[in-house]
Structures are given as C-alpha cells and as structure tokens.
Design a protein around this motif. Sequence first.
Motif, PDB file in Angstrom:
ATOM      1  N   VAL A 115       0.833  -1.202   0.000  1.00 18.61           N
ATOM      2  CA  VAL A 115       0.000   0.000   0.000  1.00 18.61           C
ATOM      3  C   VAL A 115       0.869   1.253   0.000  1.00 18.61           C
ATOM      4  CG1 VAL A 115      -1.651   1.330   1.371  1.00 18.61           C
ATOM      5  CG2 VAL A 115      -1.978  -1.131   1.049  1.00 18.61           C
ATOM      6  N   PHE A 116       1.974   1.216   0.719  1.00 16.89           N
ATOM      7  CA  PHE A 116       2.881   2.359   0.790  1.00 16.89           C
ATOM      8  C   PHE A 116       3.435   2.691  -0.595  1.00 16.89           C
ATOM      9  CE2 PHE A 116       7.209   4.067   1.950  1.00 16.89           C
ATOM     10  CZ  PHE A 116       6.768   5.242   2.540  1.00 16.89           C
ATOM     11  N   THR A 117       3.892   1.672  -1.307  1.00 20.03           N
ATOM     12  CA  THR A 117       4.529   1.928  -2.605  1.00 20.03           C
ATOM     13  C   THR A 117       3.508   2.265  -3.692  1.00 20.03           C
ATOM     14  OG1 THR A 117       4.559  -0.459  -3.043  1.00 20.03           O
ATOM     15  CG2 THR A 117       6.552   0.524  -2.116  1.00 20.03           C
ATOM     16  N   THR A 118       2.304   1.699  -3.626  1.00 25.62           N
ATOM     17  CA  THR A 118       1.309   1.992  -4.661  1.00 25.62           C
ATOM     18  C   THR A 118       0.475   3.222  -4.325  1.00 25.62           C
ATOM     19  OG1 THR A 118      -0.295   0.465  -3.665  1.00 25.62           O
ATOM     20  CG2 THR A 118       1.150  -0.410  -5.369  1.00 25.62           C
ATOM     21  N   GLY A 119       0.102   3.392  -3.074  1.00 25.17           N
ATOM     22  CA  GLY A 119      -0.788   4.487  -2.693  1.00 25.17           C
ATOM     23  C   GLY A 119      -0.136   5.848  -2.749  1.00 25.17           C
ATOM     24  N   LEU A 120       1.177   5.889  -2.681  1.00 23.75           N
ATOM     25  CA  LEU A 120       1.864   7.178  -2.760  1.00 23.75           C
ATOM     26  C   LEU A 120       2.393   7.460  -4.162  1.00 23.75           C
ATOM     27  CD1 LEU A 120       3.474   7.092   0.739  1.00 23.75           C
ATOM     28  CD2 LEU A 120       2.067   8.936  -0.149  1.00 23.75           C
ATOM     29  N   ASP A 121       2.043   6.615  -5.120  1.00 23.77           N
ATOM     30  CA  ASP A 121       2.346   6.875  -6.524  1.00 23.77           C
ATOM     31  C   ASP A 121       1.147   7.596  -7.119  1.00 23.77           C
ATOM     32  OD1 ASP A 121       3.359   6.955  -9.054  1.00 23.77           O
ATOM     33  OD2 ASP A 121       2.995   4.851  -9.498  1.00 23.77           O
ATOM     34  N   ALA A 122       0.980   8.859  -6.735  1.00 23.46           N
ATOM     35  CA  ALA A 122      -0.220   9.607  -7.093  1.00 23.46           C
ATOM     36  C   ALA A 122       0.119  11.073  -7.285  1.00 23.46           C
ATOM     37  CB  ALA A 122      -1.279   9.456  -5.993  1.00 23.46           C
ATOM     38  N   ASP A 123      -0.741  11.768  -8.024  1.00 23.16           N
ATOM     39  CA  ASP A 123      -0.618  13.207  -8.222  1.00 23.16           C
ATOM     40  C   ASP A 123      -1.464  13.896  -7.154  1.00 23.16           C
ATOM     41  OD1 ASP A 123      -0.666  15.834  -8.983  1.00 23.16           O
ATOM     42  OD2 ASP A 123      -1.304  15.471 -11.043  1.00 23.16           O
ATOM     43  N   TYR A 124      -0.814  14.329  -6.093  1.00 26.14           N
ATOM     44  CA  TYR A 124      -1.564  14.884  -4.980  1.00 26.14           C
ATOM     45  C   TYR A 124      -2.143  16.263  -5.263  1.00 26.14           C
ATOM     46  CZ  TYR A 124      -0.767  10.905  -2.057  1.00 26.14           C
ATOM     47  OH  TYR A 124      -0.813   9.631  -1.555  1.00 26.14           O
ATOM     48  N   GLU A 125      -1.626  16.965  -6.247  1.00 25.91           N
ATOM     49  CA  GLU A 125      -2.272  18.202  -6.655  1.00 25.91           C
ATOM     50  C   GLU A 125      -3.627  17.904  -7.298  1.00 25.91           C
ATOM     51  OE1 GLU A 125      -1.477  21.136  -5.844  1.00 25.91           O
ATOM     52  OE2 GLU A 125       0.493  20.672  -4.974  1.00 25.91           O
ATOM     53  N   ARG A 126      -3.702  16.847  -8.106  1.00 23.43           N
ATOM     54  CA  ARG A 126      -4.979  16.440  -8.707  1.00 23.43           C
ATOM     55  C   ARG A 126      -5.956  16.009  -7.614  1.00 23.43           C
ATOM     56  NH1 ARG A 126      -7.138  13.029 -12.827  1.00 23.43           N
ATOM     57  NH2 ARG A 126      -9.395  13.053 -12.452  1.00 23.43           N
ATOM     58  N   ILE A 127      -5.475  15.269  -6.639  1.00 23.14           N
ATOM     59  CA  ILE A 127      -6.336  14.848  -5.532  1.00 23.14           C
ATOM     60  C   ILE A 127      -6.868  16.065  -4.779  1.00 23.14           C
ATOM     61  CG2 ILE A 127      -6.321  13.669  -3.291  1.00 23.14           C
ATOM     62  CD1 ILE A 127      -4.310  11.681  -4.606  1.00 23.14           C
ATOM     63  N   HIS A 128      -6.007  17.056  -4.571  1.00 21.78           N
ATOM     64  CA  HIS A 128      -6.427  18.301  -3.916  1.00 21.78           C
ATOM     65  C   HIS A 128      -7.558  18.959  -4.697  1.00 21.78           C
ATOM     66  CE1 HIS A 128      -6.201  22.615  -2.888  1.00 21.78           C
ATOM     67  NE2 HIS A 128      -5.887  22.180  -1.692  1.00 21.78           N
TER      68      HIS A 128
END
Length: 320
Positions: free
Chosen positions: A113-126
């Motif tokens: 979960v750590f390696t997959t869940g943090l492979d994200a565009d957090y600006e898009r999530i924001h």
Amino acid sequence: MSDLRAAAETAVRQCMNLRAEESCAVVTDDERERIGEALYGVAREITDDAVLLRYPPGPQHGTEPPAPVAAAMRDADVVLAPTSKSLSHTRARGAATDAGARAATLPGITEEVFTTGLDADYERIHEECERLLEQVASAEEIRVTSPQGTDVAFRPGEREWLSDTGIVHEAGDFSNLPAGEVFVSPEDANGTYVVDGTMHPHGLLEEGHEIRIDVEDGYVTEVSDPDVAAELEEAADEAGRDAYNLAELGIGTNVAVTELVGSVLLDEKAAGTVHVAIGDDAGIGGETDAPIHSDGILREPTVYADGEVVELPKSNGRRP
C-alpha cells in the motif's frame, strides 16, 4: 529498502514539505519498522533534527501511544506515523496538531500500500477534494443510496466538512497517507448502509458478502455480521454506547486507486466510493471519545446533497 525509497520521498518531500530548519518525528511500531526507517532515512537527509521512535503495536485502532511517543509528537514540527494500529483518532495526534505540528498518519500501512498508494498526483487529488467540498459543504442533509440496499441520511449540523488531500504544508494540518477524501462527523444519521467493499476484521469482502448496518438517531442499532458486531461489543465493554456512535461519512477522491485491495487506509480513498465509520470522532470534529473507529466501504454509492445528485470522482474501486 530501495523499493520503499520513492514512496518515502513523496511522503516527506511532496506531502509534508519538510524543511532543513524543522524537526521531524517518525513514529512506528515493531510491525512497520521498515516503512518507518525509509521515512526516517529521507527525513534525516533534509534535517539534522529527526528522530525515529518505535513501540509495541497497540491492541486496536485508536489506542493511545506511550507517553514518551506522545511527547515527541507534540514537540515536533512534522510527524509521520506508519503504524499497524491507527493513531489518527487519538489525543496524542490531536495534541500534536493543536501545538502546530504537521502530521500524517499511515494506519495499517503495508509495504504494498505504501509503494502503490503514494504513486499519485496529490495536486490532482487536492483539486478533486475542493470540487467535492463545493457540492456538499453547505448541505443540511446528505443522503447515500446503493444498489446493495443502502439508504441512509446524514445531517452534519454545525460540524465542518474536512478534506484529506495529502498536502500537509501548513502548521496544524493533518492527513492520512495515502490520502484522498472529504469527510464529516455528522451530528445525526438515520437509515441503513450496506458495506460491500472493505471492513475490519474481514479486509476485502468476497463478492456476495455484504454487511448491513442499521442506524437510528446517530447510533448503530443492528449489525448483520457477527465478527463486526463482536468488535463493537468489545469496545462497548470499555466505552458503552459511544462505541456505537455513527462517527464519519467520507467520500474517496484518490483517482490513482485502481482497485480495492483489502486495506481500509487505501480503499477508503478510492475515488467515487463512500465510507462510513462507527465509534470515535473526537479527532475529526465530533464529541465522542471511543476506543474504536471502524470504517466500512461502499463501492457503488449515489450521494445526494439536499436532494441534488453529487458528481463524484470517477470510481476506480468497483468490482470489474
């Protein structure tokens, strides 16, 4: 540890924006030591004022950490807490953010979960969080339905909707990592919701396994699953009726989550899903202090804000 390096970089640098002049406390337990060490390794490259604290896993989510750990959290500028049992809804976490710490908890985190869940565009999530908040923040009633039989109405009352974006850059900010949800601790709730995604102690529910939960006047009155019911009964031995408090309504906004994996931490963030929690809400705007916070995830919700359909982020967490 190299396989954890990229995720640790995202967490420490992008999500937390740790700076050289700041202090950082990484809090972990015996079961999540490798993740804690990865985060500490990146933090140590940025600041000389970094510490790694490890303690035995708590008996359940929401259990307070040892006093020295709580003190270190309160005194740090940045707190990262990868633990097997959640520190999100604890007085220690609340005291840390009240004192100005930027904190991110990673409850029940696994290396996958750590390696997959943090492979994200957090600006898009924001951006997705902000778009959802515009639709729900002023509503007097939020209603959720689903093909599985969910029909439950929540009244937020005077309580504020909160946003878990993963961008934790201001003093006192708090987020889960992996992130991606908007949520509220409602003042009242009535109806039935049917969990068909993930819920402790089962993890990812098999197709056809659904958990029906009835709610009246803001409290759970009936649970169809004996294992979930037993967990609530155990918590009620300590907290009484507060263990059955309807604690949270959340909507997932993490568009990078492509499937549910059985981790509540990740699965509740899946874009377009809804999660409902029972028990403690003291850390998210409520008034109930309980030794349990049990989330159940709905794969196919329809959400209404004062009767208007809410446009949810594209759901990637439903069954194929």
